[in-house]
Scaffold this active site. Structure first.
Site, short mmCIF file in Angstrom:
data_model
loop_
_atom_site.label_atom_id
_atom_site.label_comp_id
_atom_site.label_asym_id
_atom_site.label_seq_id
_atom_site.Cartn_x
_atom_site.Cartn_y
_atom_site.Cartn_z
N CYS A 43 0.82 -1.22 0.00
CA CYS A 43 0.00 0.00 0.00
C CYS A 43 0.85 1.26 0.00
O CYS A 43 0.67 2.15 -0.83
CB CYS A 43 -0.96 -0.01 1.19
SG CYS A 43 -1.93 1.50 1.32
N CYS A 48 -1.51 1.79 -2.92
CA CYS A 48 -2.48 2.86 -2.71
C CYS A 48 -1.87 4.26 -2.68
O CYS A 48 -2.36 5.18 -3.34
CB CYS A 48 -3.22 2.65 -1.39
SG CYS A 48 -3.62 0.94 -0.98
N LYS A 51 0.04 5.37 -5.91
CA LYS A 51 -1.00 5.38 -6.95
C LYS A 51 -1.86 6.62 -6.84
O LYS A 51 -2.14 7.31 -7.83
CB LYS A 51 -1.85 4.11 -6.82
CG LYS A 51 -3.01 3.96 -7.81
CD LYS A 51 -4.30 4.56 -7.30
CE LYS A 51 -4.78 3.97 -6.01
NZ LYS A 51 -5.31 2.63 -6.13
N TYR A 179 -9.29 -3.64 -11.61
CA TYR A 179 -9.19 -2.25 -11.15
C TYR A 179 -7.78 -1.69 -11.32
O TYR A 179 -7.61 -0.50 -11.60
CB TYR A 179 -9.69 -2.13 -9.71
CG TYR A 179 -8.76 -2.61 -8.63
CD1 TYR A 179 -7.89 -1.73 -8.01
CD2 TYR A 179 -8.76 -3.94 -8.22
CE1 TYR A 179 -7.04 -2.15 -7.01
CE2 TYR A 179 -7.92 -4.38 -7.21
CZ TYR A 179 -7.05 -3.48 -6.61
OH TYR A 179 -6.21 -3.92 -5.62
N GLU A 183 -7.02 1.70 -13.42
CA GLU A 183 -6.37 2.83 -12.78
C GLU A 183 -5.09 3.24 -13.51
O GLU A 183 -4.86 4.43 -13.74
CB GLU A 183 -6.06 2.48 -11.33
CG GLU A 183 -7.31 2.36 -10.46
CD GLU A 183 -7.02 1.97 -9.03
OE1 GLU A 183 -7.91 2.18 -8.18
OE2 GLU A 183 -5.92 1.45 -8.76
N HIS A 439 -27.44 21.31 -2.29
CA HIS A 439 -27.43 21.76 -3.69
C HIS A 439 -26.56 23.01 -3.84
O HIS A 439 -26.55 23.87 -2.97
CB HIS A 439 -28.87 22.08 -4.11
CG HIS A 439 -28.99 22.56 -5.52
ND1 HIS A 439 -28.91 21.70 -6.60
CD2 HIS A 439 -29.18 23.80 -6.03
CE1 HIS A 439 -29.05 22.40 -7.71
NE2 HIS A 439 -29.21 23.69 -7.39
N GLU A 444 -25.96 15.18 -4.03
CA GLU A 444 -27.42 15.26 -3.95
C GLU A 444 -28.11 14.28 -4.88
O GLU A 444 -29.25 13.87 -4.65
CB GLU A 444 -27.91 16.68 -4.25
CG GLU A 444 -27.72 17.12 -5.69
CD GLU A 444 -28.21 18.54 -5.94
OE1 GLU A 444 -29.37 18.83 -5.56
OE2 GLU A 444 -27.44 19.34 -6.51
#
Length: 450
Positions: A43, A48, A51, A179, A183, A439, A444
């Protein structure tokens, strides 16, 4: 030959091993942690953290282009000083290493920079001959990137090699449809590479909701990334001008400057002495554990990627903490609930997901309803950007309990966490509708889905 005694010995100083060590020490246990390489494991060093640093740089490149569209006086094609980015990235990682070293010292954990293997269920031998005895042993050695077994595979690299790049290659082929492949494709394209993604299957991200990944594929194409599905890779070969990718039943195509394999990861269990001690492994070489992270041998547990379960950093950390709460914290029922674990694919834009896909929900429940919001984020609209967002909610039963939330769009990585908490707590569609939206935001759209 010296022998030292501890309450627990942890093999591996990645996310899971560190979390186990810190939590056990906080409960008063005497802990030794073996890690011969850099602290933080995959990681922090080749996963992670670096990356995300590269993803942020690619995201900034896209936003600079949008800024020019909005009227800012910036170059349409800004140039990245790649060495400066790598220097900043490494400085950040060095800070994490220093923090870990300080925490290990402050918590009293013995950090032993050696490899270890099990002699029995209570003894670990270091590669210098030192023996460590403990009432409990935790395996947290992580996983490693794989290369396919085919001619010329040595010409290609893995995700680890991506982090060693000193510049963006002009032409890149990425082999895979998971993934990591997605990525890498997005980051390299954003930083200036011409990217071709070669997937073996007929879609991206086979474990995710199919409707979401179809929109993701469309977004990638809109960016200019070439997607090819149903590819059967036979070999890599050196050609004039680069590396050739030979596909089954196809003539030789264009050469690439770099080929990266994103074809999976395997648990790092070799050389640990597990088989001799009797620790059961599955067909992929992962340690088989029960709901409490215990292996087939009493006194030996495992957490993180080495178990093959939900190979995500927060999962390894959470499982390790609960394991040590059970063993040393007076919480005999502590264990990680692996249901409804949120995850994010750092594509451009990111895809966040928690709970069941529509396909999984329909296989499990008699009554399933889905809600959607397809929209163009404001910044993309103002800057004539190509990205489209898709938010999706999957509900089950007459009360429409929310069993899946899937967000593809800008900010999905930050938005998802709060809705993951709501899903874990059993929120219904009606409760989501009754929530007043903020908003104007992308978030939302989650409560306004129709």
């Amino acid at each position: 030959m010296s022998t030292q005694s501890f309450d627990v010995v942890v093999l591996g100083g990645g996310s899971g091993g560190l979390a186990a060590s810190f939590r056990a020490a906080s409960h008063g246990a005497k802990v030794a942690m073996l890690e011969p390489a850099l602290l933080g494991g995959t990681c922090v060093n080749v996963g992670c953290v670096p990356k995300k640093a590269m993803w942020l740089a690619a995201d900034l490149a896209e936003r600079i282009a949008l800024a020019a569209q909005l009227g800012f006086d910036v170059p349409v094609a800004p140039q990245l000083a790649w060495p400066r980015l790598l220097q900043r990235r490494q400085r950040y990682i060095d800070g994490i290493h220093a923090s870990y070293r300080q925490r290990l010292q402050d918590s009293g954990v013995a950090h032993i920079a050696r490899r270890g293997r099990l002699l029995d269920a209570r003894t670990v031998e270091c590669d210098d001959g030192t023996r460590l005895q403990a009432r409990h042993i935790v395996i947290a050695t992580g996983s490693h990137a794989l290369k396919p077994d085919l001619p010329g595979a040595a010409l290609g690299g893995t995700s680890d090699d991506f982090f060693a790049l000193q510049a963006a290659p002009a032409r890149v082929a990425i082999v895979g449809g998971g993934y990591i492949a997605v990525e890498l494709a997005g980051v390299l394209h954003g930083l200036g590479s011409e990217v071709t993604l070669l997937a073996r299957g007929q879609r991206l991200l086979s474990g995710f909701d199919a409707e979401m990944t179809a929109q993701m594929a469309d977004n990638l194409r809109q960016q200019g990334i070439a997607l090819r599905f149903g590819c059967r890779l036979q070999a890599l070969e050196r050609r004039d001008g680069g590396i050739g990718v030979q596909l089954q039943d196809e003539p030789a195509g264009a050469a690439f400057d770099t080929v990266l394999f994103a074809t999976g990861r395997a648990p790092s269990t070799r050389g640990l002495g597990l088989e001799a001690v009797g620790v059961a492994l599955d067909e992929q070489g992962a340690i088989v554990v029960d709901a409490f992270q215990d292996s087939s041998v009493p006194g030996i547990s495992a957490v993180g990627d080495v178990t093959g379960q939900a190979m995500l950093t927060p999962v390894a950390i959470a499982a390790a903490r609960r394991l040590m709460d059970r063993l040393y914290g007076g919480q005999p029922e502590a264990r990680l609930d692996y249901d409804n674990v949120p995850s994010v694919v750092f594509s451009h834009p990111p895809l966040g997901s928690v709970g069941l896909s529509e396909e999984q929900a329909r296989a499990r429940f008699d009554t399933v309803s889905t809600y959607h919001s397809r929209f163009r984020p404001m910044l993309q609209s103002l800057g004539d950007g190509p990205m489209r967002a898709l938010f999706k909610m999957v509900c089950a039963g007459e009360d429409e309990k929310v069993v899946g939330i899937h967000l593809l769009g800008e900010g999905a990585d930050e938005i998802l966490q709060g809705f993951a908490v709501a899903l874990k707590a059993g929120v219904t569609r009606r409760q989501m509708e009754d929530t007043v939206a903020i908003h104007p935001t992308a978030a939302e759209e989650v409560v306004l889905m129709r």
